[in-house]
Each structure stands twice: as structure tokens, then as C-alpha cells.
Write a protein that holds these residues in place. Structure first.
Motif, short mmCIF file in Angstrom:
data_model
loop_
_atom_site.label_atom_id
_atom_site.label_comp_id
_atom_site.label_asym_id
_atom_site.label_seq_id
_atom_site.Cartn_x
_atom_site.Cartn_y
_atom_site.Cartn_z
N UNK A 64 1.02 -1.25 -0.07
CA UNK A 64 0.03 -0.01 -0.07
C UNK A 64 0.93 1.05 0.16
N UNK A 65 1.79 1.09 0.79
CA UNK A 65 2.55 2.51 1.14
C UNK A 65 3.99 2.77 0.28
N UNK A 66 4.63 1.41 -0.25
CA UNK A 66 5.59 1.73 -0.83
C UNK A 66 5.37 2.21 -2.44
N UNK A 67 6.20 3.19 -2.72
CA UNK A 67 5.88 3.92 -4.15
C UNK A 67 6.17 3.13 -5.16
N UNK A 68 6.97 2.02 -5.13
CA UNK A 68 7.32 1.01 -6.24
C UNK A 68 6.03 0.53 -6.67
N UNK A 69 5.13 0.34 -6.00
CA UNK A 69 3.83 -0.50 -6.33
C UNK A 69 2.84 0.40 -6.96
N UNK A 70 2.99 1.57 -6.73
CA UNK A 70 2.34 2.71 -7.63
C UNK A 70 0.86 2.46 -7.28
N UNK A 71 0.50 2.26 -6.19
CA UNK A 71 -1.05 2.29 -5.74
C UNK A 71 -1.69 3.73 -5.75
N UNK A 72 -2.67 3.83 -6.49
CA UNK A 72 -3.34 4.96 -6.84
C UNK A 72 -4.01 5.62 -5.70
N UNK A 73 -3.67 6.89 -5.34
CA UNK A 73 -4.39 7.41 -4.05
C UNK A 73 -5.04 8.90 -4.51
N UNK A 74 -6.54 8.95 -4.33
CA UNK A 74 -7.29 9.92 -4.84
C UNK A 74 -7.58 10.69 -3.58
N UNK A 75 -7.48 12.09 -3.91
CA UNK A 75 -7.56 13.20 -3.21
C UNK A 75 -8.35 14.20 -3.90
N UNK A 76 -9.38 14.76 -2.76
CA UNK A 76 -10.39 15.80 -3.10
C UNK A 76 -9.46 16.93 -2.58
N UNK A 77 -9.12 18.14 -3.25
CA UNK A 77 -8.56 19.33 -2.86
C UNK A 77 -9.29 20.66 -3.21
N UNK A 78 -9.40 21.43 -1.91
CA UNK A 78 -9.79 22.51 -2.46
C UNK A 78 -8.68 23.47 -2.33
N UNK A 79 -8.52 24.28 -3.66
CA UNK A 79 -7.36 24.99 -3.82
C UNK A 79 -7.60 26.58 -4.05
N UNK A 80 -6.57 27.28 -3.75
CA UNK A 80 -6.65 28.51 -3.86
C UNK A 80 -6.79 29.06 -5.49
N UNK A 81 -7.61 30.13 -5.70
CA UNK A 81 -7.71 30.43 -6.90
C UNK A 81 -8.51 29.79 -7.92
N UNK A 82 -8.48 29.93 -9.29
CA UNK A 82 -9.33 29.27 -10.25
C UNK A 82 -8.50 28.67 -11.31
N UNK A 83 -7.92 27.40 -11.21
CA UNK A 83 -6.97 26.86 -12.18
C UNK A 83 -7.66 26.96 -13.35
N UNK A 84 -6.82 27.43 -14.38
CA UNK A 84 -7.13 27.14 -15.89
C UNK A 84 -6.80 25.71 -16.27
N UNK A 85 -7.12 25.35 -17.45
CA UNK A 85 -6.92 24.10 -17.94
C UNK A 85 -5.27 23.90 -18.25
N UNK A 86 -4.66 24.97 -18.40
CA UNK A 86 -2.86 24.89 -18.44
C UNK A 86 -2.60 24.35 -17.09
N UNK A 87 -2.94 24.88 -16.16
CA UNK A 87 -2.54 24.28 -14.72
C UNK A 87 -2.85 22.84 -14.56
N UNK A 88 -3.97 22.50 -14.75
CA UNK A 88 -4.38 21.21 -14.88
C UNK A 88 -3.71 20.24 -15.51
N UNK A 89 -3.19 20.81 -16.76
CA UNK A 89 -2.27 20.01 -17.87
C UNK A 89 -0.85 19.76 -17.21
N UNK A 90 -0.43 20.81 -16.46
CA UNK A 90 0.79 20.40 -15.93
C UNK A 90 0.95 19.43 -14.82
N UNK A 91 -0.22 19.37 -14.06
CA UNK A 91 -0.41 18.36 -13.07
C UNK A 91 -0.34 17.19 -13.81
#
Length: 180
Positions: A64-91
Motif C-alpha cells: 500500500x505505502x511503498x511508491x514502487x507499487x504505484x498504488x493510486x491515491x485519490x484526493x479531493x483538494x480545495x485549492x486557492x484561485x481558479x485553475x485554468x486548463x493549463x495548470x491542470x495539464x501541468x499536473x
């Protein structure tokens, strides 16, 4: 038989059973979970909320924890500002952090989720908009989601881990736990 516990960690609770820092009293897992022999599979920061898995099986804990297994972790994040598609594409491509490039993330804007109130609440500022994103990563670097959103110009205000692999905290309130 392997024991797996799903815990909805409240804001301000440490992801361990004891607090080694003695000058302040901070709540730990022991205030919520009285099950001997289980240990967290990974961590959540003091100021993050949501799913924390605990198990008595060291191999499962590592998977579960070791990054080598690449277990997906999904987060809900309240972020400051209004991210445009370009910021999401960077992520989505990966973000350069001080400790190297992140793996690409899955990310999308979402409507504000129907979550429990946070205590203390996130500071509201009329002059600065915010929005919610859903972000899935396959690593687990220290404060990674917060560092990623800040790197694209949208600091995280509230962070809730919703899912790890197939496990989720759907319908669980903060402080609740159940066997997985």
C-alpha cells in the motif's frame, strides 16, 4: 487472518499511535482505534483529512505505502484561485519539485463535494476565489499534493484523501473506522 482497517482521519490528528513530542498534546490514532497490532500503511499530514489504512500485515502495508507499487491515491483538494486548463495539464504531465519530477497525475475540476465541516474551517476570503479538484497520484512523497498544487500556482486550502486503490471512505464520518 490479515486485519485491515479503514479510518477517516480527522483534521489535526497524527497518523501514529503515540506522540513523541512532549511539549504539546496532539491527538493520535490511539484516541480513535483500540486494536492491538495494527499500524498505518502510509501517513497523512496533521492538516490533511481522510482515508488512512491500518493493517497487521507487513507485506500488505508495504504494497500500500511503498511508491514502487504505484498504488493510486485519490484526493479531493480545495485549492486557492481558479485553475485554468493549463495548470491542470501541468499536473497531468508531472510537476518539477525540489526532490525531482512527479509522475503524471490524473486531475479534474469537480463541484464542491458534500463533506463534513472542518474544525477549524478553512479561512474564507471574499477577494480570492477557490475551487475543488480531484487528483489521483501513484507516489507518496511528503506533502506531495500540496507541493504539486502550489507549484502550479494554486496552493491547497483543504485536502481530503478519498481513496487508496479500491478502498474508500465513502459514507464514513471523521473519526470513524471499519474493517476492510
Amino acid at each position: 487472518m490479515t486485519r485491515l482497517i479503514l479510518f477517516n482521519k480527522p483534521y489535526g490528528v497524527m497518523s501514529q499511535f503515540t506522540d513523541v513530542r512532549s511539549e504539546t498534546v496532539r491527538p493520535t490514532l490511539s484516541a480513535f482505534i483500540d486494536v492491538p497490532g495494527v499500524y498505518p500503511a502510509g501517513r497523512l499530514d496533521l492538516d490533511s483529512e481522510g482515508l488512512l489504512l491500518l493493517t497487521d500485515d507487513g507485506r500488505l502495508q508495504s504494497r500500500i505505502a511503498d511508491p514502487k507499487y504505484k498504488t493510486p491515491k485519490t484526493y479531493l483538494a480545495q485549492v486557492e484561485g481558479d485553475p485554468q486548463e493549463s495548470a491542470l495539464e501541468q499536473l497531468r504531465r508531472g510537476v518539477q519539485l525540489k526532490d525531482g519530477m512527479t509522475l503524471p497525475a490524473q486531475v479534474k475540476r469537480i463541484d464542491p463535494p458534500d463533506l463534513w465541516p472542518r474544525d477549524p474551517p478553512v479561512r474564507f476570503r471574499k477577494s480570492v476565489p477557490d475551487c475543488w479538484i480531484e487528483l489521483t497520484i501513484r507516489e507518496g512523497r511528503n506533502r506531495q499534493v500540496r507541493r504539486m498544487t502550489a507549484a502550479v500556482g494554486h496552493p491547497t486550502l483543504r485536502l481530503v484523501r478519498w481513496r487508496i486503490g479500491d478502498w474508500t471512505i465513502d459514507a464514513m464520518q471523521p473519526g470513524e473506522w471499519r474493517d476492510g
